[in-house]
Design a protein around this motif. Structure first.
Motif, PDB file in Angstrom:
ATOM      1  N   GLY A 155       0.797  -1.210   0.000  1.00  0.00           N
ATOM      2  CA  GLY A 155       0.000   0.000   0.000  1.00  0.00           C
ATOM      3  C   GLY A 155       0.835   1.267   0.000  1.00  0.00           C
ATOM      4  O   GLY A 155       0.375   2.337  -0.432  1.00  0.00           O
ATOM      5  N   LYS A 156       2.083   1.181   0.461  1.00  0.00           N
ATOM      6  CA  LYS A 156       2.962   2.348   0.514  1.00  0.00           C
ATOM      7  C   LYS A 156       3.533   2.722  -0.853  1.00  0.00           C
ATOM      8  O   LYS A 156       4.112   3.801  -0.998  1.00  0.00           O
ATOM      9  N   LEU A 157       3.376   1.853  -1.835  1.00  0.00           N
ATOM     10  CA  LEU A 157       3.946   2.127  -3.159  1.00  0.00           C
ATOM     11  C   LEU A 157       3.375   3.398  -3.773  1.00  0.00           C
ATOM     12  O   LEU A 157       4.019   4.057  -4.573  1.00  0.00           O
ATOM     13  N   ARG A 158       2.139   3.725  -3.390  1.00  0.00           N
ATOM     14  CA  ARG A 158       1.484   4.904  -3.956  1.00  0.00           C
ATOM     15  C   ARG A 158       2.238   6.192  -3.622  1.00  0.00           C
ATOM     16  O   ARG A 158       2.110   7.198  -4.314  1.00  0.00           O
ATOM     17  N   ALA A 159       3.017   6.149  -2.550  1.00  0.00           N
ATOM     18  CA  ALA A 159       3.745   7.347  -2.134  1.00  0.00           C
ATOM     19  C   ALA A 159       5.033   7.557  -2.923  1.00  0.00           C
ATOM     20  O   ALA A 159       5.645   8.625  -2.838  1.00  0.00           O
ATOM     21  N   GLU A 160       5.447   6.547  -3.682  1.00  0.00           N
ATOM     22  CA  GLU A 160       6.707   6.677  -4.416  1.00  0.00           C
ATOM     23  C   GLU A 160       6.561   7.647  -5.590  1.00  0.00           C
ATOM     24  O   GLU A 160       5.490   7.813  -6.159  1.00  0.00           O
ATOM     25  N   GLU A 161       7.665   8.277  -5.941  1.00  0.00           N
ATOM     26  CA  GLU A 161       7.655   9.333  -6.940  1.00  0.00           C
ATOM     27  C   GLU A 161       7.764   8.822  -8.371  1.00  0.00           C
ATOM     28  O   GLU A 161       7.399   9.524  -9.317  1.00  0.00           O
ATOM     29  N   SER A 162       8.292   7.610  -8.560  1.00  0.00           N
ATOM     30  CA  SER A 162       8.595   7.154  -9.914  1.00  0.00           C
ATOM     31  C   SER A 162       8.613   5.635  -9.961  1.00  0.00           C
ATOM     32  O   SER A 162       8.647   4.958  -8.927  1.00  0.00           O
ATOM     33  N   LEU A 163       8.612   5.099 -11.186  1.00  0.00           N
ATOM     34  CA  LEU A 163       8.762   3.655 -11.365  1.00  0.00           C
ATOM     35  C   LEU A 163      10.094   3.170 -10.808  1.00  0.00           C
ATOM     36  O   LEU A 163      10.200   2.045 -10.307  1.00  0.00           O
ATOM     37  N   GLU A 164      11.109   3.996 -10.888  1.00  0.00           N
ATOM     38  CA  GLU A 164      12.415   3.639 -10.339  1.00  0.00           C
ATOM     39  C   GLU A 164      12.308   3.394  -8.843  1.00  0.00           C
ATOM     40  O   GLU A 164      12.832   2.395  -8.322  1.00  0.00           O
ATOM     41  N   GLU A 165      11.599   4.274  -8.143  1.00  0.00           N
ATOM     42  CA  GLU A 165      11.454   4.116  -6.695  1.00  0.00           C
ATOM     43  C   GLU A 165      10.557   2.931  -6.351  1.00  0.00           C
ATOM     44  O   GLU A 165      10.801   2.216  -5.368  1.00  0.00           O
ATOM     45  N   ILE A 191       7.468  -3.762 -13.079  1.00  0.00           N
ATOM     46  CA  ILE A 191       8.929  -3.841 -13.137  1.00  0.00           C
ATOM     47  C   ILE A 191       9.400  -3.898 -14.589  1.00  0.00           C
ATOM     48  O   ILE A 191      10.428  -3.320 -14.952  1.00  0.00           O
ATOM     49  N   VAL A 192       8.637  -4.575 -15.445  1.00  0.00           N
ATOM     50  CA  VAL A 192       8.944  -4.570 -16.875  1.00  0.00           C
ATOM     51  C   VAL A 192       8.926  -3.134 -17.404  1.00  0.00           C
ATOM     52  O   VAL A 192       9.778  -2.738 -18.210  1.00  0.00           O
ATOM     53  N   GLY A 193       7.960  -2.339 -16.933  1.00  0.00           N
ATOM     54  CA  GLY A 193       7.904  -0.940 -17.334  1.00  0.00           C
ATOM     55  C   GLY A 193       9.166  -0.187 -16.953  1.00  0.00           C
ATOM     56  O   GLY A 193       9.665   0.657 -17.727  1.00  0.00           O
ATOM     57  N   ARG A 194       9.713  -0.499 -15.783  1.00  0.00           N
ATOM     58  CA  ARG A 194      10.972   0.138 -15.380  1.00  0.00           C
ATOM     59  C   ARG A 194      12.129  -0.325 -16.260  1.00  0.00           C
ATOM     60  O   ARG A 194      13.006   0.467 -16.618  1.00  0.00           O
ATOM     61  N   VAL A 195      12.131  -1.596 -16.653  1.00  0.00           N
ATOM     62  CA  VAL A 195      13.163  -2.101 -17.559  1.00  0.00           C
ATOM     63  C   VAL A 195      13.090  -1.358 -18.895  1.00  0.00           C
ATOM     64  O   VAL A 195      14.117  -1.003 -19.483  1.00  0.00           O
ATOM     65  N   VAL A 196      11.870  -1.093 -19.380  1.00  0.00           N
ATOM     66  CA  VAL A 196      11.707  -0.314 -20.616  1.00  0.00           C
ATOM     67  C   VAL A 196      12.352   1.053 -20.448  1.00  0.00           C
ATOM     68  O   VAL A 196      13.046   1.547 -21.355  1.00  0.00           O
ATOM     69  N   GLU A 197      12.148   1.678 -19.300  1.00  0.00           N
ATOM     70  CA  GLU A 197      12.760   2.985 -19.051  1.00  0.00           C
ATOM     71  C   GLU A 197      14.283   2.911 -19.067  1.00  0.00           C
ATOM     72  O   GLU A 197      14.962   3.745 -19.671  1.00  0.00           O
ATOM     73  N   VAL A 198      14.826   1.885 -18.405  1.00  0.00           N
ATOM     74  CA  VAL A 198      16.281   1.741 -18.317  1.00  0.00           C
ATOM     75  C   VAL A 198      16.887   1.533 -19.706  1.00  0.00           C
ATOM     76  O   VAL A 198      17.884   2.164 -20.082  1.00  0.00           O
TER      77      VAL A 198
END
Length: 317
Positions: A155-165, A191-198
């Motif tokens: 539930g805390k994931l909503r507070a993160e600023e980015s896919l990286e976080e 996480i796949v979405g973050r891999v696309v970013e990387v």
């Protein structure tokens, strides 16, 4: 033959209209927006019910919707574009692209103990929901019957600023299964979405816009954090179930029963603050708004083997 085809299409339209009216009229769902296409030919298009029940706003053909986990399809196609360019393979370790996944604490056992990973999480695990990641916070019980041990953390994931976080936070949590063993509906596609970013050097929204949405003319599709006033004006109200029997296991039993008596819908308050409701980080697995017309363009492209409607451009081989 033409008369037979016209009669079949007329019968099909009557059948779909009747089915849609039954579902909307029984208060199970607020609306249905349906498009049926074959070989690039639109066979049926109909809108039924309400975009907003309380305001008595009827659904229209250009309304937009939260398409939730359909976002996984877009993110997966983005990943496969990079796969076709040779930038990753199915058996690559996720840690090759997100180093924090080399230090996953282990796997949470049946008694709460942490046991070592038997192997790293692979890209194929993320794409098939078999990475062993903790499921979404709205999933109270794991596939093996254990309570979800990390509901609060998820539930805390909503507070993160980015896919990286988001990826970094997930990498700090123990898995709930060994990788590649158990199907569990989790944030693998995020996480796949973050891999696309990387791999692309672009944020996921920019990548999708440049490589999928713009080539297909999907101008009513975006992440909820980037809703324009024009798209938001057409956004249908979301509703949640308000029937205890529907929420109990098995969840669909009462909802699909002919004896069901509604209403079961309560509006969700996400029209007021999309960032508060959905978080700041792009939700690669469930944070997209789209229209039926846009989604039809995407699905027809996939059915054509990745070829755009103009027959010249291609988003997938």
């Amino acid at each position: 033959l033409k008369q037979v085809s016209l009669r079949i299409m007329s019968d099909l339209e009557v059948a779909i209209d009747s089915w849609a009216r039954r579902w909307v009229g029984s208060n199970r769902i607020p609306c249905l927006s349906i498009a049926l296409s074959a070989g690039g030919e639109l066979l049926y298009r109909g809108d039924h019910g309400w975009a907003n029940i309380e305001s008595k706003v009827a659904l229209s053909g250009d309304d937009t919707f939260y398409v939730a986990s359909c976002a996984k399809f877009l993110t997966s196609v983005a990943a496969m574009q990079l796969y076709e360019k040779g930038q990753w393979s199915l058996d690559d370790s996720v840690a090759q692209f997100i180093p924090e996944f080399a230090d996953v604490p282990g796997v949470s056992g049946t008694n709460g103990e942490i046991v070592p990973l038997e192997r790293p999480i692979l890209m194929r695990d993320l794409l098939t929901h078999t990475a062993g990641l903790c499921p979404y916070s709205f999933v109270p019980v794991l596939r093996d019957g254990r309570p979800n041990p990390f509901t609060e953390e998820m539930g805390k994931l909503r507070a993160e600023e980015s896919l990286e976080e988001v990826s970094r936070r997930l990498a700090r949590l123990p898995l709930v299964h060994q990788p590649g063993i158990v199907w569990e509906y989790a944030l693998g596609i995020d996480i796949v979405g973050r891999v696309v970013e990387v791999l692309s050097g672009m944020t996921l929204d920019k990548y999708l816009e440049e490589n999928i949405l713009r080539p297909l003319g999907m101008d009513s599709t975006c992440f909820v954090q980037h809703l324009t006033p024009e798209i938001e004006t057409r956004l249908a109200q979301r509703y949640k179930a308000n029937d205890p029997a529907w929420m109990a296991a098995p969840p669909a039993a009462a909802f699909y029963s002919d004896a069901f008596v509604g209403p079961c819908m309560v509006p969700l308050p996400d029209r007021q603050d999309h960032v508060k409701t959905h978080g700041k980080a792009l939700n690669a697995g469930g944070g997209i708004v789209s229209s039926v017309a846009d989604w039809l363009k995407f699905m027809e492209c996939v059915c054509r083997g990745g070829v755009c409607a103009d027959g010249r451009r291609r988003i997938l081989e």
